[in-house]
Write a protein that holds these residues in place. Structure first.
Motif, PDB file in Angstrom:
ATOM      1  N   LYS A 119      60.179   5.557  16.775  1.00  0.00           N
ATOM      2  CA  LYS A 119      61.288   5.207  17.663  1.00  0.00           C
ATOM      3  C   LYS A 119      61.364   6.104  18.895  1.00  0.00           C
ATOM      4  O   LYS A 119      62.094   5.793  19.837  1.00  0.00           O
ATOM      5  CB  LYS A 119      62.618   5.322  16.898  1.00  0.00           C
ATOM      6  CG  LYS A 119      62.739   4.402  15.698  1.00  0.00           C
ATOM      7  CD  LYS A 119      64.098   4.597  15.028  1.00  0.00           C
ATOM      8  CE  LYS A 119      64.266   3.671  13.844  1.00  0.00           C
ATOM      9  NZ  LYS A 119      65.600   3.846  13.205  1.00  0.00           N
ATOM     10  N   GLN A 122      60.841   4.788  22.799  1.00  0.00           N
ATOM     11  CA  GLN A 122      61.952   3.970  23.275  1.00  0.00           C
ATOM     12  C   GLN A 122      63.224   4.801  23.445  1.00  0.00           C
ATOM     13  O   GLN A 122      63.975   4.619  24.409  1.00  0.00           O
ATOM     14  CB  GLN A 122      62.212   2.834  22.284  1.00  0.00           C
ATOM     15  CG  GLN A 122      63.349   1.906  22.706  1.00  0.00           C
ATOM     16  CD  GLN A 122      63.606   0.812  21.686  1.00  0.00           C
ATOM     17  OE1 GLN A 122      62.939   0.728  20.655  1.00  0.00           O
ATOM     18  NE2 GLN A 122      64.582  -0.043  21.964  1.00  0.00           N
ATOM     19  N   LEU A 123      63.445   5.746  22.531  1.00  0.00           N
ATOM     20  CA  LEU A 123      64.632   6.592  22.599  1.00  0.00           C
ATOM     21  C   LEU A 123      64.609   7.477  23.837  1.00  0.00           C
ATOM     22  O   LEU A 123      65.628   7.638  24.523  1.00  0.00           O
ATOM     23  CB  LEU A 123      64.714   7.454  21.335  1.00  0.00           C
ATOM     24  CG  LEU A 123      66.003   8.250  21.107  1.00  0.00           C
ATOM     25  CD1 LEU A 123      67.195   7.317  20.965  1.00  0.00           C
ATOM     26  CD2 LEU A 123      65.869   9.140  19.878  1.00  0.00           C
ATOM     27  N   GLN A 276      72.853   5.669  19.550  1.00  0.00           N
ATOM     28  CA  GLN A 276      71.454   5.324  19.293  1.00  0.00           C
ATOM     29  C   GLN A 276      70.693   6.508  18.703  1.00  0.00           C
ATOM     30  O   GLN A 276      69.888   6.347  17.778  1.00  0.00           O
ATOM     31  CB  GLN A 276      70.791   4.861  20.591  1.00  0.00           C
ATOM     32  CG  GLN A 276      69.397   4.286  20.391  1.00  0.00           C
ATOM     33  CD  GLN A 276      68.850   3.632  21.654  1.00  0.00           C
ATOM     34  OE1 GLN A 276      69.608   3.299  22.573  1.00  0.00           O
ATOM     35  NE2 GLN A 276      67.541   3.457  21.709  1.00  0.00           N
ATOM     36  N   SER A 280      69.046   7.165  14.683  1.00  0.00           N
ATOM     37  CA  SER A 280      67.659   7.581  14.441  1.00  0.00           C
ATOM     38  C   SER A 280      67.550   8.879  13.644  1.00  0.00           C
ATOM     39  O   SER A 280      66.579   9.072  12.908  1.00  0.00           O
ATOM     40  CB  SER A 280      66.930   7.755  15.792  1.00  0.00           C
ATOM     41  OG  SER A 280      66.924   6.552  16.533  1.00  0.00           O
TER      42      SER A 280
END
Length: 414
Positions: A119, A122-123, A276, A280
């Motif tokens: 991830k 994108q993070l 977000q 994660s």
């Protein structure tokens, strides 16, 4: 931090130039060296961590970094299985399952970092988009502040972790010499350090070194989880600081409604990013707090035993101090996100009557009503009050454990 040399994007080493000392103020740039260290110890297999922007980040399953990480996880699974076998065949109590808790924690953390690595590109791109919407830095000192703080936290924690591991090694060597299980003191040392392996297999040099290398990797991963969470806390806090500095520049002044609209949107972007990020890393946060809570309780219980030697005494209390300090630091760095999210209210209270707009009321309502904080799998919010809750929990558990405590001979050679 960069000194006279630095890493290239391809992993080589070159002489540092002036450009290497110019910071853009972004979190991607600041966290790059920390991820380089992680990859040296089989964690966070992300490509492009030293790229100029997050656009250079990528994650691939068919990549050396990823397979290197998976190989480490497989080795940790095998080591955890051997530890379970050793613990089950021994005496089961709250102290003797400590190796099992340690290995299980490392294994879960390894899976957590592998999941996070997928991830991460994108993070970080989302993080950069938020940074670009915030008020710009006013000076080069502001641009380098985040990198300097991240590097200081990393350097201090990694140095303390290495020191603690060195003291652990000295203590183990001292024990192996005092209570030798083999004629050769080196073999005796390895039999003590990786006992779960030689509980099943006969002694061999390559197994001994394999076990020791894996032990070093596991010990680093155990400490790195807390370091990583602290750095995430520093990065998110810095976003609120940018907005706060902009508000302090207009404190007590009459500003147009468009200014407050822009500020409210900036604040909302940060809050969405925190949600977000939390989605994660919340598993790692839960794991970190559970791990620290258990080991603090166990170490405090062991402190009631008589220390058999000076080496044991120095190592034990250095390790306990490091563990307590690290637990407190994780709580404070992560709770600072919640503290900073509420600071704009101090500036809003000073707005003149003629400068008060509906957008100001909306911003004030959002700050006052929303709880902006990182969580542990949504079970608890990491706020400053959590520090007292954790301390109270430790005291409660310790009082229960003391009732069943019996002084153990830590120098038992049998």
């Amino acid at each position: 931090m960069f000194f006279l040399t630095c890493l290239t994007r391809k992993g080589g080493i070159r002489r540092a130039t002036r450009a290497d000392f110019i910071h853009n103020g972004g979190f991607h740039e600041a966290v790059g060296p920390l991820l380089v260290i992680a990859q040296c110890f089989c964690l966070m297999p992300v490509r492009g961590i030293l790229a100029a922007t997050p656009k250079g980040l990528s994650f691939r399953w068919k990549c050396f970094r990823t397979w290197y990480c998976i190989l480490y996880i497989l080795a940790t699974i095998a080591d955890t299985g051997l530890t379970i076998n050793m613990v089950v065949k021994g005496v089961l109590d709250v102290r003797n399952i400590e190796p099992l808790i340690f290995h299980a924690n490392i294994l879960l953390a390894s899976f957590g970092f592998l999941r996070l690595a997928a991830k991460w590109p994108q993070l970080m791109r989302k993080w950069q988009r938020v940074e670009r919407q915030l008020p710009p830095h006013q000076s080069w000192r502001d641009r380098e502040a985040l990198s300097v703080r991240v590097h200081k936290v990393t350097f201090v924690l990694i140095t303390l972790s290495l020191t603690e591991h060195l003291l652990s090694t000295i203590s183990a060597i001292h024990f192996a010499n005092y209570c030798p299980s083999r004629v050769d003191p080196i073999e005796s040392y390895f039999m003590t350090v990786v006992s779960q392996i030689f509980f099943v297999f006969d002694y061999s040099t390559w197994l001994a070194w394999y076990g020791k290398i894996l032990n070093v990797l596991n010990t680093f991963g155990w400490s790195y989880m807390d370091v990583f969470l602290m750095v995430i806390g520093v990065g998110l806090t810095s976003l609120f600081e940018q907005v706060q500095k902009s508000l302090e520049c207009v404190k007590g002044k009459v500003m147009p409604e468009s200014y407050w609209t822009r500020t409210r949107l900036q604040y909302r972007l940060i809050c969405e990013l925190i949600e977000q990020v939390d989605a994660s890393i919340s598993g790692l946060t839960m794991l970190s707090f559970a791990n620290n809570l258990y080991f603090v309780c166990i170490q405090l219980l062991k402190s009631m035993n008589t220390m058999p030697s000076v080496a044991h005494f120095v190592y034990f209390y250095a390790s306990l101090s490091f563990l307590l300090g690290r637990t407190l630091a994780v709580s404070l760095y992560l709770s600072e996100v919640n503290d900073r999210s509420r600071k704009p209210l101090r500036i809003i209270k000073l707005i003149p009557k003629e400068g008060y707009h509906p957008e100001v009321d909306r911003l004030c309502h959002e700050i006052g009503m929303d709880t902006i904080a990182l969580t542990g799998l949504q079970y608890f919010n990491v706020t400053r009050g959590l520090v007292l809750t954790v301390a109270g929990t430790i005291v409660t558990y310790e009082l229960v454990l003391i009732q069943f405590h019996e002084d153990q001979n830590l120098w038992n050679c049998n």
